[in-house]
Design a protein around this motif. Structure first.
Motif, PDB file in Angstrom:
ATOM      1  N   ARG A  63      -5.483   1.291  -6.843  1.00 49.70           N
ATOM      2  CA  ARG A  63      -6.013   2.224  -5.836  1.00 49.70           C
ATOM      3  C   ARG A  63      -5.666   1.800  -4.414  1.00 49.70           C
ATOM      4  O   ARG A  63      -6.473   1.967  -3.492  1.00 49.70           O
ATOM      5  CB  ARG A  63      -7.528   2.373  -5.994  1.00 49.70           C
ATOM      6  CG  ARG A  63      -7.939   2.964  -7.328  1.00 49.70           C
ATOM      7  CD  ARG A  63      -9.434   3.168  -7.421  1.00 49.70           C
ATOM      8  NE  ARG A  63      -9.801   3.755  -8.706  1.00 49.70           N
ATOM      9  CZ  ARG A  63     -11.040   4.045  -9.073  1.00 49.70           C
ATOM     10  NH1 ARG A  63     -12.044   3.794  -8.227  1.00 49.70           N
ATOM     11  NH2 ARG A  63     -11.289   4.577 -10.251  1.00 49.70           N
ATOM     12  N   ARG A  64      -4.478   1.297  -4.260  1.00 52.65           N
ATOM     13  CA  ARG A  64      -4.014   0.941  -2.917  1.00 52.65           C
ATOM     14  C   ARG A  64      -3.315   2.152  -2.301  1.00 52.65           C
ATOM     15  O   ARG A  64      -2.102   2.134  -2.053  1.00 52.65           O
ATOM     16  CB  ARG A  64      -3.089  -0.256  -2.972  1.00 52.65           C
ATOM     17  CG  ARG A  64      -3.782  -1.534  -3.412  1.00 52.65           C
ATOM     18  CD  ARG A  64      -2.938  -2.726  -3.059  1.00 52.65           C
ATOM     19  NE  ARG A  64      -3.543  -3.976  -3.455  1.00 52.65           N
ATOM     20  CZ  ARG A  64      -3.048  -5.170  -3.157  1.00 52.65           C
ATOM     21  NH1 ARG A  64      -1.931  -5.255  -2.442  1.00 52.65           N
ATOM     22  NH2 ARG A  64      -3.644  -6.280  -3.548  1.00 52.65           N
ATOM     23  N   ILE A  65      -4.051   3.185  -2.092  1.00 55.06           N
ATOM     24  CA  ILE A  65      -3.516   4.441  -1.568  1.00 55.06           C
ATOM     25  C   ILE A  65      -4.340   4.853  -0.366  1.00 55.06           C
ATOM     26  O   ILE A  65      -5.565   5.002  -0.460  1.00 55.06           O
ATOM     27  CB  ILE A  65      -3.551   5.551  -2.635  1.00 55.06           C
ATOM     28  CG1 ILE A  65      -2.842   5.096  -3.910  1.00 55.06           C
ATOM     29  CG2 ILE A  65      -2.902   6.819  -2.084  1.00 55.06           C
ATOM     30  CD1 ILE A  65      -2.954   6.086  -5.050  1.00 55.06           C
ATOM     31  N   ASP A  66      -3.668   5.005   0.762  1.00 56.83           N
ATOM     32  CA  ASP A  66      -4.348   5.444   1.968  1.00 56.83           C
ATOM     33  C   ASP A  66      -4.352   6.969   2.038  1.00 56.83           C
ATOM     34  O   ASP A  66      -3.461   7.630   1.486  1.00 56.83           O
ATOM     35  CB  ASP A  66      -3.657   4.885   3.214  1.00 56.83           C
ATOM     36  CG  ASP A  66      -3.855   3.379   3.331  1.00 56.83           C
ATOM     37  OD1 ASP A  66      -4.822   2.871   2.743  1.00 56.83           O
ATOM     38  OD2 ASP A  66      -3.043   2.723   4.008  1.00 56.83           O
ATOM     39  N   PRO A  67      -5.327   7.565   2.729  1.00 58.71           N
ATOM     40  CA  PRO A  67      -5.347   9.028   2.867  1.00 58.71           C
ATOM     41  C   PRO A  67      -4.172   9.512   3.701  1.00 58.71           C
ATOM     42  O   PRO A  67      -3.537   8.741   4.439  1.00 58.71           O
ATOM     43  CB  PRO A  67      -6.667   9.290   3.566  1.00 58.71           C
ATOM     44  CG  PRO A  67      -6.988   8.014   4.282  1.00 58.71           C
ATOM     45  CD  PRO A  67      -6.461   6.910   3.397  1.00 58.71           C
ATOM     46  N   ASN A  98       4.319   0.541   1.820  1.00 59.54           N
ATOM     47  CA  ASN A  98       4.456  -0.723   2.541  1.00 59.54           C
ATOM     48  C   ASN A  98       5.090  -1.774   1.628  1.00 59.54           C
ATOM     49  O   ASN A  98       4.635  -1.985   0.504  1.00 59.54           O
ATOM     50  CB  ASN A  98       3.091  -1.243   2.991  1.00 59.54           C
ATOM     51  CG  ASN A  98       2.575  -0.513   4.213  1.00 59.54           C
ATOM     52  OD1 ASN A  98       3.210   0.422   4.688  1.00 59.54           O
ATOM     53  ND2 ASN A  98       1.431  -0.936   4.706  1.00 59.54           N
ATOM     54  N   GLU A 156      -1.939  10.957   6.557  1.00 64.15           N
ATOM     55  CA  GLU A 156      -2.057  10.771   8.007  1.00 64.15           C
ATOM     56  C   GLU A 156      -2.013  12.118   8.716  1.00 64.15           C
ATOM     57  O   GLU A 156      -1.393  13.042   8.255  1.00 64.15           O
ATOM     58  CB  GLU A 156      -0.919   9.876   8.500  1.00 64.15           C
ATOM     59  CG  GLU A 156      -0.998   8.476   7.900  1.00 64.15           C
ATOM     60  CD  GLU A 156       0.155   7.585   8.386  1.00 64.15           C
ATOM     61  OE1 GLU A 156       1.055   8.129   9.070  1.00 64.15           O
ATOM     62  OE2 GLU A 156       0.149   6.405   8.080  1.00 64.15           O
ATOM     63  N   ARG A 161       0.845  -1.199   0.000  1.00 60.97           N
ATOM     64  CA  ARG A 161       0.000   0.000   0.000  1.00 60.97           C
ATOM     65  C   ARG A 161       0.880   1.248   0.000  1.00 60.97           C
ATOM     66  O   ARG A 161       2.033   1.224   0.453  1.00 60.97           O
ATOM     67  CB  ARG A 161      -0.925   0.049   1.220  1.00 60.97           C
ATOM     68  CG  ARG A 161      -1.927  -1.078   1.296  1.00 60.97           C
ATOM     69  CD  ARG A 161      -3.039  -0.773   2.281  1.00 60.97           C
ATOM     70  NE  ARG A 161      -3.920   0.273   1.794  1.00 60.97           N
ATOM     71  CZ  ARG A 161      -4.935   0.044   0.945  1.00 60.97           C
ATOM     72  NH1 ARG A 161      -5.165  -1.166   0.491  1.00 60.97           N
ATOM     73  NH2 ARG A 161      -5.703   1.043   0.558  1.00 60.97           N
ATOM     74  N   HIS A 186       1.123   5.128   1.392  1.00 61.69           N
ATOM     75  CA  HIS A 186       0.618   6.027   2.436  1.00 61.69           C
ATOM     76  C   HIS A 186       1.024   7.460   2.083  1.00 61.69           C
ATOM     77  O   HIS A 186       2.218   7.763   1.987  1.00 61.69           O
ATOM     78  CB  HIS A 186       1.199   5.649   3.806  1.00 61.69           C
ATOM     79  CG  HIS A 186       0.806   4.287   4.263  1.00 61.69           C
ATOM     80  ND1 HIS A 186      -0.368   4.031   4.935  1.00 61.69           N
ATOM     81  CD2 HIS A 186       1.432   3.087   4.132  1.00 61.69           C
ATOM     82  CE1 HIS A 186      -0.448   2.734   5.205  1.00 61.69           C
ATOM     83  NE2 HIS A 186       0.624   2.146   4.729  1.00 61.69           N
ATOM     84  N   ARG A 187       0.046   8.295   1.894  1.00 56.06           N
ATOM     85  CA  ARG A 187       0.328   9.693   1.602  1.00 56.06           C
ATOM     86  C   ARG A 187       0.915  10.373   2.838  1.00 56.06           C
ATOM     87  O   ARG A 187       0.632  10.007   3.961  1.00 56.06           O
ATOM     88  CB  ARG A 187      -0.946  10.411   1.179  1.00 56.06           C
ATOM     89  CG  ARG A 187      -1.517   9.907  -0.134  1.00 56.06           C
ATOM     90  CD  ARG A 187      -2.825  10.586  -0.442  1.00 56.06           C
ATOM     91  NE  ARG A 187      -3.408  10.090  -1.673  1.00 56.06           N
ATOM     92  CZ  ARG A 187      -4.604  10.448  -2.127  1.00 56.06           C
ATOM     93  NH1 ARG A 187      -5.343  11.304  -1.438  1.00 56.06           N
ATOM     94  NH2 ARG A 187      -5.054   9.953  -3.270  1.00 56.06           N
TER      95      ARG A 187
END
Length: 227
Positions: free
Chosen positions: A221-225, A21, A227, A11, A13-14
């Motif tokens: 689209r394995r992108i987290d918002p 990851n 943090e 994933r 992580h922005r």
């Protein structure tokens, strides 16, 4: 399809910096168990193999304890590695891109990344290490069981044991060489060790070394918002 080779934990992580990851906690723990097992097996194996290394048996409590412990560490290595194997074998299947990468080994050594093809999660060198380790560990456990007289003394004939001892010694030397190559490559490529200590790499590192993998995660689209 290449996108199917993404691992469940891969994933993006922005943030500042962007993190990607690469390995989860269980995979990292298993990796260090494998590494520790290989080091202990190398030391104990050399101690049993040649008299000049026999003083190393003191690290294990003496010659008898070394002979007892060595095969059991091998069992730990076998099961730990093949947990790793079944998690990662699909991502390590050869592709046409690997042929192109190998044909540009001079650029690989010179770290001319702009002249190399876009890569998935692993390059051809990493895949070679993976499959070499797989084959060597399998051969070592088979030959090791044959010569494990404490439990399998009557299972095979003496001539078979002699061949197994020779095979075990040759493959042990080879796996030590492969392990050293793997260690050197991990140190040589800056930022690689972070993947096995923190579990993630920077977005810049992923873009530079494994751009296709990064694009696969974006496409999936394995992108987290942020943090």
């Amino acid at each position: 399809m290449e996108a199917e080779r993404l691992q469940p934990g891969d994933r993006i992580h922005r943030g500042d910096p962007i993190r990607v990851n690469r390995y989860g906690p269980a995979a990292r723990a298993n990796h260090w168990i494998i590494a520790a097992s290989l080091i202990l097996l190398s030391i104990s194996g050399l101690a049993l193999f040649y008299p000049v290394f026999f003083p190393l048996t003191a690290l294990f409590g003496g010659g008898q304890w070394t002979r007892f412990i060595h095969p059991w560490i091998g069992v730990v290595l076998f099961f730990s590695f093949f947990v790793f194997f079944f998690q990662l074998w699909r991502a390590n299947l050869p592709t046409r891109t690997d042929v192109v990468w190998v044909s540009h080994l001079k650029d690989v050594v010179a770290q001319n990344e702009d002249k190399l093809p876009e890569l998935g999660k692993y390059n051809a060198g990493q895949k070679f290490i993976f499959w070499a380790m797989s084959g060597l560990i399998l051969a070592l456990i088979v030959s090791g069981v044959i010569i494990w007289d404490q439990y399998f003394a009557d299972a095979t004939a003496i001539p078979v044991k002699r061949v197994a001892i020779l095979v075990h010694a040759i493959f042990a030397v080879l796996i030590i060489c492969v392990f050293i190559l793997h260690l050197y490559a991990g140190i040589w490529t800056r930022g690689t060790l972070r993947a096995m200590t923190r579990g993630s790499v920077t977005g810049g590192w992923a873009y530079r070394h494994h751009r296709k993998w990064l694009k696969q995660m974006v496409g999936a689209r394995r992108i987290d918002p942020a943090e």
